[in-house]
Design an enzyme around this catalytic site. Structure first.
Site, short mmCIF file in Angstrom:
data_model
loop_
_atom_site.label_atom_id
_atom_site.label_comp_id
_atom_site.label_asym_id
_atom_site.label_seq_id
_atom_site.Cartn_x
_atom_site.Cartn_y
_atom_site.Cartn_z
N TYR A 133 35.23 42.90 43.52
CA TYR A 133 36.54 42.25 43.43
C TYR A 133 37.38 42.46 44.70
CZ TYR A 133 36.59 42.03 38.20
OH TYR A 133 36.37 41.77 36.87
N CYS A 155 48.52 49.20 39.91
CA CYS A 155 48.72 47.76 39.75
C CYS A 155 50.00 47.29 40.44
CB CYS A 155 48.77 47.42 38.26
SG CYS A 155 49.28 45.73 37.95
N HIS A 180 45.42 14.94 29.84
CA HIS A 180 45.01 14.20 31.03
C HIS A 180 46.19 13.88 31.93
CE1 HIS A 180 42.36 11.56 33.25
NE2 HIS A 180 43.28 10.62 33.19
N GLU A 237 38.44 39.70 47.44
CA GLU A 237 39.84 39.23 47.42
C GLU A 237 40.49 39.42 48.79
OE1 GLU A 237 40.94 39.63 42.68
OE2 GLU A 237 41.62 41.22 44.02
N CYS A 291 47.16 44.97 41.87
CA CYS A 291 47.27 43.58 41.39
C CYS A 291 48.50 42.83 41.91
CB CYS A 291 47.34 43.54 39.87
SG CYS A 291 46.38 44.80 39.05
N LYS A 345 48.78 42.48 45.78
CA LYS A 345 47.59 41.68 46.16
C LYS A 345 47.81 40.20 45.84
CE LYS A 345 44.91 40.51 43.31
NZ LYS A 345 43.91 41.28 42.61
N GLU A 378 41.02 19.78 31.18
CA GLU A 378 40.52 18.88 30.13
C GLU A 378 38.99 18.85 30.10
OE1 GLU A 378 41.09 14.52 30.78
OE2 GLU A 378 41.94 15.13 32.69
P1 NDP Z 1 33.38 46.92 42.52
O1 NDP Z 1 32.64 47.90 41.71
O2 NDP Z 1 33.83 45.65 41.92
O3 NDP Z 1 32.51 46.56 43.80
C1 NDP Z 1 31.99 47.56 44.64
C2 NDP Z 1 31.19 46.91 45.74
O4 NDP Z 1 30.80 47.91 46.68
C3 NDP Z 1 29.91 46.25 45.23
O5 NDP Z 1 29.67 45.11 46.00
C4 NDP Z 1 28.87 47.34 45.49
O6 NDP Z 1 27.59 46.81 45.72
C5 NDP Z 1 29.37 47.95 46.77
N1 NDP Z 1 28.98 49.35 46.93
C6 NDP Z 1 29.09 50.35 46.02
N2 NDP Z 1 28.61 51.49 46.53
C7 NDP Z 1 28.18 51.22 47.78
C8 NDP Z 1 27.58 51.99 48.81
N3 NDP Z 1 27.31 53.28 48.64
N4 NDP Z 1 27.26 51.38 49.97
C9 NDP Z 1 27.53 50.06 50.13
N5 NDP Z 1 28.09 49.28 49.20
C10 NDP Z 1 28.42 49.86 48.03
O7 NDP Z 1 34.59 47.76 43.13
P2 NDP Z 1 35.96 47.30 43.80
O8 NDP Z 1 36.30 48.42 44.71
O9 NDP Z 1 35.89 45.95 44.38
O10 NDP Z 1 36.96 47.25 42.58
C11 NDP Z 1 37.08 48.35 41.68
C12 NDP Z 1 37.50 47.86 40.33
O11 NDP Z 1 38.85 47.50 40.35
C13 NDP Z 1 36.76 46.62 39.85
O12 NDP Z 1 35.58 46.94 39.20
C14 NDP Z 1 37.74 45.97 38.93
O13 NDP Z 1 37.54 46.42 37.63
C15 NDP Z 1 39.08 46.43 39.46
N6 NDP Z 1 39.75 45.32 40.15
C16 NDP Z 1 40.07 44.19 39.46
C17 NDP Z 1 40.68 43.14 40.09
C18 NDP Z 1 41.02 41.93 39.32
O14 NDP Z 1 41.02 41.99 38.10
N7 NDP Z 1 41.28 40.81 39.98
C19 NDP Z 1 41.02 43.19 41.50
C20 NDP Z 1 40.63 44.40 42.14
C21 NDP Z 1 40.02 45.41 41.48
P3 NDP Z 1 26.57 46.48 44.52
O15 NDP Z 1 26.95 45.14 44.00
O16 NDP Z 1 25.25 46.48 45.20
O17 NDP Z 1 26.72 47.56 43.52
#
Ligand code: NDP
Length: 480
Positions: free
Chosen positions: A197, A61, A456, A201, A66, A69, A461
């Site tokens: 995410y 983080c 307001h 982002e 976080c 970022k 609101e």
């Molecule tokens: P996520 O699980 O959110 O997203 C992974 C993405 O990669 C999805 O779109 C998924 O597609 C795709 N994917 C997974 N496997 C493959 C593959 N083999 N080939 C192609 N595409 C694939 O992971 P992130 O890496 O974005 O983030 C990890 C975690 O970190 C999040 O779940 C979150 O909990 C945390 N995080 C939180 C943040 C916040 O609170 N603002 C910011 C950043 C991270 P599909 O949808 O089809 O599964």
């Protein structure tokens, strides 16, 4: 070689809990947000605590997640703000931007925060080892220097790491989220894989800073698990920001081309070139070669440590918190799990973390804030759901004439009037949802929201002025 008994006591001056022949009461592996909180709280209850960190104190983080970022997110919003200012009477103009300066300032802030984390540990009397630690047995840890440390309790808080897609040829030519903060220069063109995410982002950040961003996703909708309307709006928002989507596509191969560019081959034969290719397809628990098998700790399918509600593994002396347990990969959740663990085990105040109604945000621009059930989940669990929707132009966008909307959706159980979920896309969404989450966690009803006088003029609101449901969704067995 074992550290002599009492060595930590000399370091920490504590030891009220050390009634046994262990070198320390608690050994924490990983000084990220969760591990640091657990160590400090346990030490505060008189435990002798040692913490090991192989990288930088602060963890994902603070160092590569976080915090840096969000600083990049702020930076990426200035170009819009400069444009918007024209509508408010300011002269047109675009100040020069330096990625290098931003990157270095972000790094300096990260270093400052890491220092604060270290100070917090030191002032709590926690012994810090800046080296890798691995588990040797249920009560024993080996440090990279070769020393063994015995501990009454071991807490694994090693987090996770970005998973590179092993099936993509040339995946090593791509970067992962950790690397974004060290880019030598601002990419002119970037190809991103994934639509979670992290992918969204960074797509938003770099598009905001002027990079041409191509986002490749195997599905046809972003942000799996979010409310469907929010998912649709997020894709629309990013497209309006210039992100080019390539849905129902996947990477097959990445190769280098002249001038250090990367070339991505998609499975449909399309080719995308970029200075940088970012793979953001999820994170995996950092359990490789940690010695968990030696201690008999059971892991799940993704390598996560399987724990019960008390964050205890199947080995009674080994606990785990945060991303390494793959429950909810969110910093505040890891912190809370660390706190609950330390108070329960060392403070005689047992409590467990409630993982329901945890708010979260996706920091694209404009951002998404969400808490509670999505519409699909609400309809699955409740027979009668009222859906309240507000969709309006924020005041800021009136004079700037930006085509921007704020979308809010409030889901209410029509039988009990309880608010089940709130989903917002728009400026300030994360801040609004954090506050509304208090009410929702308390079990607020729609009538409670209605009784609250609006403040307001604000966007927030609208949350308390939604009068008529946009939809009344009823299953056959609904009573209202
Ligand atoms: P996520 O699980 O959110 O997203 C992974 C993405 O990669 C999805 O779109 C998924 O597609 C795709 N994917 C997974 N496997 C493959 C593959 N083999 N080939 C192609 N595409 C694939 O992971 P992130 O890496 O974005 O983030 C990890 C975690 O970190 C999040 O779940 C979150 O909990 C945390 N995080 C939180 C943040 C916040 O609170 N603002 C910011 C950043 C991270 P599909 O949808 O089809 O599964």
């Amino acid at each position: 070689m074992a550290i002599p008994l009492g060595a930590n006591r000399a370091l920490t001056g504590r030891g009220a809990h050390s009634m046994t022949n262990f070198d320390t009461d608690l050994f924490v592996i990983g000084a990220g947000s969760g591990g640091v909180r657990a160590a400090r709280v346990a030490a505060g209850h008189g435990a002798e605590v040692m913490i090991a960190e192989q990288s930088r104190i602060g963890g994902t983080c603070v160092i590569r997640g976080c915090v840096p970022k969000k600083l990049l997110v702020y930076a990426s919003r200035f170009p819009h703000a400069f444009e918007d200012a024209v509508g408010f009477g300011f002269a047109e103009g675009k100040p020069e931007f330096s990625w290098e300066r931003l990157r270095d300032r972000v790094e300096a802030e990260v270093t400052r925060l890491s220092g604060l984390y270290r100070k917090g540990l030191e002032s709590a009397g926690v012994a810090i080892r800046e080296e890798r630690a691995e588990i040797v047995g249920p009560h024993e840890v080996r440090l990279a220097c070769g020393r063994n440390v015995s501990a009454r309790t071991i807490l694994v808080a090693v987090g996770g790491r970005p998973s590179r897609q092993g099936s993509v040829i040339g995946a090593e030519l791509a970067i992962v989220s950790d690397d974004v903060f060290h880019l030598a220069s601002l990419p002119r063109r970037m190809v991103v894989l994934g639509a979670g995410y992290i992918a969204l982002e960074f797509a938003s950040v770099f598009a905001g800073l002027g990079t041409e961003v191509h986002l490749v996703h195997r599905g046809d909708a972003v942000l799996r698990g979010f409310d469907d309307d929010v998912r649709r709006i997020a894709a629309h928002t990013l497209a309006a920001r210039g992100v080019k989507f390539h849905f129902a596509r996947n990477f097959v191969k990445i190769e280098t081309c002249p001038q250090g560019m990367r070339r991505v081959h998609l499975q449909n034969g399309e080719i995308l070139d970029g200075d940088v290719v970012l793979i953001a397809t999820g994170r995996v628990p950092n359990t490789d070669e940690l010695g968990l098998g030696r201690a008999g700790v059971v892991l799940g399918e993704k390598g996560e440590i399987m724990v019960n509600a008390e964050s205890r593994s199947n080995v009674p002396s080994v606990y785990a918190i945060g991303d390494v347990t793959n429950r909810l990969q969110l910093t505040p959740v890891a912190i809370r799990e660390g706190h609950a663990f330390a108070e329960s085990v060392f403070g005689d105040k047992p409590w467990t973390v409630d993982h329901a109604n945890v708010p979260s945000a996706v920091f694209i621009t404009p951002e998404i804030g969400t808490v509670g059930l999505t519409q699909a989940e609400a309809c699955e669990r409740h027979a009668a759901v009222d859906v309240y929707v507000a969709n309006f132009r924020p005041m800021l966008a009136t004079l700037s004439e930006r085509d921007e909307k704020i979308f809010m959706k409030l889901l209410v159980d029509a039988e009990t009037d309880k608010v089940l979920g709130l989903h917002i896309s728009g400026e300030g969404a994360a801040e609004m949802v954090q506050l509304a989450a208090i009410a929702i966690k308390m079990g607020a009803t729609k009538a409670d929201f209605d009784r609250t006088v609006a403040l307001h003029p604000t966007a927030a609101e609208e949350i308390v002025t939604m009068r008529t449901p946009a939809a009344r969704l009823r299953r056959a067995d609904a009573t209202s």
